[in-house]
Design a protein around this motif. Sequence first.
Motif: not given
Length: 330
Positions: A202, A230, A264
């Motif tokens: 992330k 991400c 996300d």
Amino acid sequence: MIVTLKQSADEARVRGELARRGLWVGASLRALDGTVHLPVGEGSTRVKLDELEGVEGVATVATSDSPHPLVDRHGPTVRVGAAVIGPRVPALVAGPCSVESEAQIDRIARALAASGVGWLRGGAFKPRSSPYAFQGAGTEALRWMRRAADAHGMKVVTEVLAEGDVPAVAEWADVLQIGSRNMANYALLKQVGRASKPVLLKRAMSATVEEWLLAGEYLLSHGAPGVVFCERGVRGFDPSTRNLLDLGAVALLAHAYGLPVIVDPSHATGRRELILPLARAAIAAGAAGVMIETHDAPEHAKSDGAQALLPGQVAELSRDLAAMAAGGGR
Ligand code: PEP
Ligand code: MN
């Protein structure tokens, strides 16, 4: 630069020769075939390449203008067993924010698998802003997740929060997630890389794209076989949404760097009603998939209930994404 040794080389001797020339030599990286690579930093010293290539035991010296040569060579696909995250079919990673009980994760996995979701997410170790908030059910939750995923033919994606938890998470998960708050925890990145499992990385909430790519370089240089980036929103000035979804960065990774990047929208917005439109926008921008928080009773969720979709809404998203991919809408 990277100095690669001959199979017959005396590593200590080569290290000594490099250090004598004022070069910094990092911990050796051993490839699967036993080849040893030494990361070498020049600092303020400049040494001629052919001088280094002439050191006994040195096979090759590779220099790169890019600080992340392994990321540059990574390519758009990550393989996880027989499954793939890449440009062809959008990957749907879904599941609860926190794994709360064995029954909860099994119920949610069953519903998601029936809608064609192949990747089960869920936190066993939770990075919560408040020390008084639910911190996750821990190692036990890893086993619950594994059982649920196996029962419904899914892969497990779950966060590893601390270096000491890497062996347990690597034992039960298919993909190790590095959370936003840990993107620049370099000791953790090294340890996770050494687990030799694919990683979902992330972006930190205030990281530049270059810092994000360098975090990927840490993982790959320590043994991770692949990294899925991400985007989960960066800190903005406007509290209307939880974060600010940076789809420009997604397009940059997908189209300029040719990397696997997923989005996300759950943590990016914090608002249930924005998840479906932004998931579609993510795929249109070039994302290889989306990660969606899902709960079958969001009002009772132990974390992030306000951004959780019901499994039926994920089914709708699954149909949408398949139609977009089939229609060339990416
Ligand atoms: C998560 O995905 O469970 C999570 C904590 O997200 P982030 O690290 O993006 O905040
Ligand atoms: Mn969450």
